[in-house]
Design a protein around this motif. Structure first.
Motif, PDB file in Angstrom:
ATOM      1  N   MET A  52       0.824  -1.206   0.000  1.00 51.76           N
ATOM      2  CA  MET A  52       0.000   0.000   0.000  1.00 51.76           C
ATOM      3  C   MET A  52       0.865   1.265   0.000  1.00 51.76           C
ATOM      4  O   MET A  52       0.528   2.251  -0.648  1.00 51.76           O
ATOM      5  CB  MET A  52      -0.946  -0.003   1.204  1.00 51.76           C
ATOM      6  N   LYS A  53       2.001   1.240   0.701  1.00 49.49           N
ATOM      7  CA  LYS A  53       2.907   2.395   0.694  1.00 49.49           C
ATOM      8  C   LYS A  53       3.473   2.610  -0.703  1.00 49.49           C
ATOM      9  O   LYS A  53       3.539   3.740  -1.195  1.00 49.49           O
ATOM     10  CB  LYS A  53       4.043   2.183   1.691  1.00 49.49           C
ATOM     11  N   VAL A  54       3.884   1.532  -1.341  1.00 45.10           N
ATOM     12  CA  VAL A  54       4.438   1.632  -2.693  1.00 45.10           C
ATOM     13  C   VAL A  54       3.368   2.137  -3.659  1.00 45.10           C
ATOM     14  O   VAL A  54       3.630   3.012  -4.494  1.00 45.10           O
ATOM     15  CB  VAL A  54       5.008   0.271  -3.153  1.00 45.10           C
ATOM     16  N   ALA A  55       2.157   1.616  -3.551  1.00 48.81           N
ATOM     17  CA  ALA A  55       1.074   2.054  -4.431  1.00 48.81           C
ATOM     18  C   ALA A  55       0.776   3.536  -4.228  1.00 48.81           C
ATOM     19  O   ALA A  55       0.531   4.266  -5.196  1.00 48.81           O
ATOM     20  CB  ALA A  55      -0.180   1.219  -4.176  1.00 48.81           C
ATOM     21  N   SER A  56       0.812   3.986  -2.996  1.00 46.22           N
ATOM     22  CA  SER A  56       0.577   5.400  -2.707  1.00 46.22           C
ATOM     23  C   SER A  56       1.661   6.269  -3.330  1.00 46.22           C
ATOM     24  O   SER A  56       1.371   7.311  -3.924  1.00 46.22           O
ATOM     25  CB  SER A  56       0.531   5.613  -1.197  1.00 46.22           C
ATOM     26  N   THR A  57       2.907   5.844  -3.219  1.00 49.43           N
ATOM     27  CA  THR A  57       4.015   6.593  -3.815  1.00 49.43           C
ATOM     28  C   THR A  57       3.886   6.650  -5.329  1.00 49.43           C
ATOM     29  O   THR A  57       4.083   7.707  -5.944  1.00 49.43           O
ATOM     30  CB  THR A  57       5.359   5.945  -3.425  1.00 49.43           C
ATOM     31  N   VAL A  58       3.539   5.531  -5.931  1.00 49.16           N
ATOM     32  CA  VAL A  58       3.368   5.484  -7.388  1.00 49.16           C
ATOM     33  C   VAL A  58       2.240   6.417  -7.811  1.00 49.16           C
ATOM     34  O   VAL A  58       2.355   7.152  -8.807  1.00 49.16           O
ATOM     35  CB  VAL A  58       3.108   4.034  -7.864  1.00 49.16           C
ATOM     36  N   GLN A  59       1.151   6.423  -7.063  1.00 50.53           N
ATOM     37  CA  GLN A  59       0.019   7.286  -7.392  1.00 50.53           C
ATOM     38  C   GLN A  59       0.411   8.764  -7.285  1.00 50.53           C
ATOM     39  O   GLN A  59       0.064   9.568  -8.153  1.00 50.53           O
ATOM     40  CB  GLN A  59      -1.160   6.989  -6.464  1.00 50.53           C
ATOM     41  N   GLU A  60       1.147   9.128  -6.245  1.00 52.22           N
ATOM     42  CA  GLU A  60       1.598  10.514  -6.095  1.00 52.22           C
ATOM     43  C   GLU A  60       2.505  10.909  -7.261  1.00 52.22           C
ATOM     44  O   GLU A  60       2.379  12.011  -7.806  1.00 52.22           O
ATOM     45  CB  GLU A  60       2.335  10.686  -4.769  1.00 52.22           C
ATOM     46  N   ASN A  61       3.415  10.021  -7.633  1.00 55.65           N
ATOM     47  CA  ASN A  61       4.302  10.309  -8.758  1.00 55.65           C
ATOM     48  C   ASN A  61       3.521  10.462 -10.061  1.00 55.65           C
ATOM     49  O   ASN A  61       3.833  11.325 -10.879  1.00 55.65           O
ATOM     50  CB  ASN A  61       5.363   9.223  -8.904  1.00 55.65           C
TER      51      ASN A  61
END
Length: 103
Positions: A52-61
């Motif tokens: 979920m942290k990785v997905a959140s970072t990808v979404q922000e990027n």
């Protein structure tokens, strides 16, 4: 005689199945098995948090990239409009000069 062997074989297989099934239930419900289940579930929850942290970072990027792309397109459109205005002013200036020279 052959019929008795087949019957005994089937009864033996059934008894073995019951025995393994009963032993399997006891093993699966033991305290050690519960500890394994608990640790496995905890590991899955940790993995979920990481994903979920990785997905959140990808979404922000992705949002940053989209905003940048929109800005680039707006800048290009503005530059194209300015170039069109400059071209129109040059054409008008040339026509005016041509008219003054003709007079």
């Amino acid at each position: 005689m052959k019929l008795q062997k087949e019957v005994l074989k089937k009864v033996g297989l059934f008894a073995s199945g019951v025995l393994f099934g009963t032993a399997g239930i006891k093993v699966l419900s033991s305290d050690d098995a519960k500890k394994v289940y608990t640790h496995s579930t905890a590991a899955v929850l940790r993995a979920k948090t990481c994903v979920m942290k990785v997905a959140s970072t990808v979404q922000e990027n992705a949002e940053d990239i989209l905003a940048g792309a929109k800005q680039i397109n707006e800048d290009r459109e503005l530059a194209a409009e300015e170039a069109a205005v400059e071209d129109a002013e040059e054409v008008t200036a040339e026509e005016t000069a041509a008219e003054e020279a003709a007079e």
